[in-house]
Design an enzyme around this catalytic site. Structure first.
Site, PDB file in Angstrom:
ATOM      1  N   SER A  38       1.021  67.388  37.924  1.00  0.00           N
ATOM      2  CA  SER A  38       2.128  68.562  37.306  1.00  0.00           C
ATOM      3  C   SER A  38       2.183  68.422  35.941  1.00  0.00           C
ATOM      4  O   SER A  38       2.096  69.140  35.072  1.00  0.00           O
ATOM      5  CB  SER A  38       3.284  68.475  37.765  1.00  0.00           C
ATOM      6  OG  SER A  38       4.072  67.239  37.628  1.00  0.00           O
ATOM      7  N   GLY A  75       2.193  67.949  41.955  1.00  0.00           N
ATOM      8  CA  GLY A  75       2.755  67.129  43.313  1.00  0.00           C
ATOM      9  C   GLY A  75       1.722  66.129  43.805  1.00  0.00           C
ATOM     10  O   GLY A  75       1.851  65.277  44.705  1.00  0.00           O
ATOM     11  N   ASN A 104       3.728  60.492  40.768  1.00  0.00           N
ATOM     12  CA  ASN A 104       4.233  60.817  42.022  1.00  0.00           C
ATOM     13  C   ASN A 104       4.251  59.635  43.031  1.00  0.00           C
ATOM     14  O   ASN A 104       5.176  59.583  43.896  1.00  0.00           O
ATOM     15  CB  ASN A 104       3.704  62.087  42.718  1.00  0.00           C
ATOM     16  CG  ASN A 104       3.752  63.502  41.816  1.00  0.00           C
ATOM     17  OD1 ASN A 104       5.030  63.844  41.693  1.00  0.00           O
ATOM     18  ND2 ASN A 104       2.762  64.197  41.492  1.00  0.00           N
ATOM     19  N   ASP A 185      14.493  69.548  34.502  1.00  0.00           N
ATOM     20  CA  ASP A 185      14.442  68.763  35.553  1.00  0.00           C
ATOM     21  C   ASP A 185      14.303  67.063  34.929  1.00  0.00           C
ATOM     22  O   ASP A 185      14.234  66.478  35.879  1.00  0.00           O
ATOM     23  CB  ASP A 185      13.217  68.767  36.469  1.00  0.00           C
ATOM     24  CG  ASP A 185      11.874  68.993  35.879  1.00  0.00           C
ATOM     25  OD1 ASP A 185      11.940  68.675  34.592  1.00  0.00           O
ATOM     26  OD2 ASP A 185      10.884  69.407  36.471  1.00  0.00           O
ATOM     27  N   HIS A 188       9.445  67.213  33.597  1.00  0.00           N
ATOM     28  CA  HIS A 188       8.243  67.820  32.772  1.00  0.00           C
ATOM     29  C   HIS A 188       8.403  68.400  31.527  1.00  0.00           C
ATOM     30  O   HIS A 188       9.393  69.098  31.115  1.00  0.00           O
ATOM     31  CB  HIS A 188       8.058  69.032  33.788  1.00  0.00           C
ATOM     32  CG  HIS A 188       7.746  68.525  35.157  1.00  0.00           C
ATOM     33  ND1 HIS A 188       8.403  68.854  36.199  1.00  0.00           N
ATOM     34  CD2 HIS A 188       6.472  68.298  35.739  1.00  0.00           C
ATOM     35  CE1 HIS A 188       7.943  68.315  37.324  1.00  0.00           C
ATOM     36  NE2 HIS A 188       6.613  68.052  37.067  1.00  0.00           N
TER      37      HIS A 188
END
Length: 210
Positions: A38, A75, A104, A185, A188
């Site tokens: 991402s 992801g 991830n 979040d 990002h």
């Protein structure tokens, strides 16, 4: 080290069988393929705002014989990248592959040895396709424990040395301490941080464009 050599070689035969069927590119056209998660897929942003899209714009200005293909998937784990890379190499026949994966894996606490093997498979496949590699690293927060975070970070250095690839140790280094550079979040980067990421990647990537 034997595991890394074996893993790196696993994807090569399937790639060799299909290279002749790959789509022909315009004469003189060269390709940078970005295999990321991402952080490279412009999560939460318009695709045109991400650092990879900005890279495409810079290439068109400064290295017009080059294009960028963004095969990043939000992801994505290293296992996912390892499973996809042969197909992406077949389709795009890149001259340079940027591998930006691992975050991830770390966030899920996956074993660092498996992450290393998956990345080795990707590097081996890219080298088998006669592409140069830029390995883009990531770091994990200290709450995962010192042993894990050190092993995770060390994977990138060890692989770059083992396979003689270019290395950018930490993609987020120029913005990591700036909370305003991240979306809600806290994972990002926002749109305004994307040019900083490109400026960080560029010195490691540009020498591969010769």
């Amino acid at each position: 080290m034997g595991l890394l050599v074996l893993a790196g070689a696993m994807a090569i035969p399937a790639l060799a069988q299909s290279s002749a069927a790959a789509r022909a590119l315009p004469a003189g056209q060269r390709t940078v393929l970005v295999m990321g998660d991402s952080l490279s897929a412009a999560y939460g942003l318009r695709a045109s705002e991400g650092w990879v899209a900005l890279l495409g714009q810079r290439l068109s200005r400064e290295h017009p014989a080059w294009r960028v293909v963004n095969a990043s998937v939000s992801g994505e784990t290293t296992a996912g990248g390892a499973s996809r890379i042969v197909g992406e190499l077949r389709r795009h026949r890149p001259d340079v592959v940027v591998i930006e994966l691992g975050a991830n894996d770390g966030l899920r606490g996956l074993p660092t040895l498996q992450t290393r093997i998956n990345l080795a498979r990707m590097i081996g496949a890219a080298h088998g396709a006669d592409a140069e590699v830029l390995l883009v690293g990531m770091r994990m927060p200290p709450n995962l424990g010192a042993d894990y975070t050190q092993a995770f970070e060390g994977n990138y250095t060890a692989l770059a040395e083992r396979f003689d690839t270019a290395l950018l140790p930490f993609l987020l280094e120029p913005i990591a301490l700036d909370q305003a550079a991240f979306q809600g979040d806290n994972l990002h980067p926002v749109a305004s941080a994307q040019p900083k990421l490109l400026e960080h990647v560029w010195p490691a990537l540009e020498p591969l464009l010769d």
